[in-house]
Design an enzyme around this catalytic site. Sequence first.
Site, PDB file in Angstrom:
ATOM      1  N   LYS A   1       0.858  -1.185   0.000  1.00 21.63           N
ATOM      2  CA  LYS A   1       0.000   0.000   0.000  1.00 21.63           C
ATOM      3  C   LYS A   1       0.893   1.234   0.000  1.00 21.63           C
ATOM      4  CE  LYS A   1      -3.950   1.864   2.641  1.00 21.63           C
ATOM      5  NZ  LYS A   1      -4.840   1.595   3.798  1.00 21.63           N
TER       6      LYS A   1
ATOM      7  N   SER B   1      -9.651   1.584   2.687  1.00 18.23           N
ATOM      8  CA  SER B   1      -8.783   2.360   1.825  1.00 18.23           C
ATOM      9  C   SER B   1      -7.712   1.516   1.113  1.00 18.23           C
ATOM     10  CB  SER B   1      -8.085   3.451   2.629  1.00 18.23           C
ATOM     11  OG  SER B   1      -7.277   2.879   3.636  1.00 18.23           O
TER      12      SER B   1
ATOM     13  N   SER C   1      -9.849  -0.749   6.903  1.00 16.58           N
ATOM     14  CA  SER C   1      -9.262  -0.605   5.571  1.00 16.58           C
ATOM     15  C   SER C   1      -8.528  -1.812   4.999  1.00 16.58           C
ATOM     16  CB  SER C   1      -8.321   0.592   5.543  1.00 16.58           C
ATOM     17  OG  SER C   1      -9.072   1.746   5.349  1.00 16.58           O
TER      18      SER C   1
END
Length: 519
Positions: free
Chosen positions: A82, A157, A181
């Site tokens: 990420k 996210s 997330s």
Amino acid sequence: MTSTLLNEFTAHALHDMLIKGEISSLDIVQAVYRRIDEVEPEIRAFVTLTRDEALRQAMDADERIRRGEDVGPLTGIPVALKDNLCTRGIRTTCSSKILENFIPPYSATVVERLERCGAVIIGKTNLDEFAMGSSTENSGFFTTRNPWDLSRVPGGSSGGSAAAVAADETIVALGSDTGGSIRQPASYCGVVGLKPTYGTVSRYGLVAFASSLDQIGPLTKDVRDCAIVMNAIAGYDPCDSTSVDRQYPDYTTFLVPEVKGLRFGIPREYFGKGLDADVRSAIDNAIKTFEEMGAIPVEVSLPHSEYALATYYLVAPAEASSNLARYDGVKYGYRAQGQPDSVTMTRRTRREGFGAEVKRRIMLGTYALSSGYYDAYYLKALKVRTLLVRDFEAAFEKCDFILSPTSPTVAFKIGEKIDDPLSMYLTDIYTITANLVAVPGISIPCGFGRDEMPVGLQLLGKHFDEGTIIRAAYAFEQATGGAGIRPGLKGRRPESKCGDRGNDGNGGRGSVGGGTCYE
Ligand code: GLN
């Protein structure tokens, strides 16, 4: 004859082939990039690809294997990160214009740990700006699409990481979870995602959103890979003052398909209004499966659940407003040019560099912390947080783990919720409390809901008891074969093996592009 492309395997299957000398890490990494070249124009999971460095790391791994060195289960295995995890020399953007060209001078502890294991970093994945959101639509760059249906969000996210794993653009990925997330995108993309107990995985080098809630964790194709990645990233780190110095287990020892006698709590507050019928029926089936395996359902109550979302949206923005004060255009990141003085420069930098949701959070948090309001909002939220902790303590006296849906719906359409922040926030209603009370949670695939979209099952454990939820998740996966089903692309029907491709009129995911098969 079935033939599977190397990028479609799990890390543990690839490891077996690697150590037998049947394949090389270079083969795997090349297969992954072929897949990325084929599907990235549609999926858009990656902000940055690190092709040259990845090929070099793959060759290093192959050399280690060839020399007969003691290699681990992640040696030569592709990992996507990420893009809020700092990588030395590699752009780390948080999908924000304010960090668009930021190149960190150091790597996050998790990245160093993975590299020490010989893992190959293949790229950085898209997220909601600074991890604030549930769909990747808040990315400052572009929206990632769900591999199961390109008109839908992948969740967020960590949507880029989840989509990349689901679309076989990587073997495993890391995400971060502040309110759901990792788990919510795992649920929407039909993959496994684990948020560890707060303090288990070092946050050093994770760009801070809400420091008392943030944890890094794996997104993988099955539960075994999840345990393998946990082994690599969990552990004490003196660079993170909230890292807990204790003995962490070998998480793969919990991979036993045996839950007989374990008690699982069904929180009545998580099965009420707002839960879609299709998700509910998939979860009801999961409950039956656990009962059939000999686990014992017990009803539990988490009476303060209705306050969790409000509590989170005071605590998280308060911490974010403080953490994001560092983006002032002075030290690093974007700077508005040609401003008459430093105050105007900072103001313009932040106005131009942050997106709407990030600004909303900064304003909410600043308000909640401001003098005269602090007691009414932030302090009150901390008190409710304590009540939520007590709810979980009481529930865990009656059960070994808690079972619930991960999200009340399957993945929604791109654009459906973006203008209604509250409805977006509600997608995290079942995940957010785990962060407030610091317990571990895993989301695993548990069948399909409306429009054949994947449904996620959430299992929550006691503090530092990832073992029990990994064990239960593994048993469930073994019983249901959940990990075998993968998406087709372009709205094609899901199928379990790419070997069918070309045989049915709809085509399998393999028909999206060519590439060499491993047979
Ligand atoms: N969706 C939640 C939010 O917007 C949680 C995000 C996260 O876990 N990083 O804050």
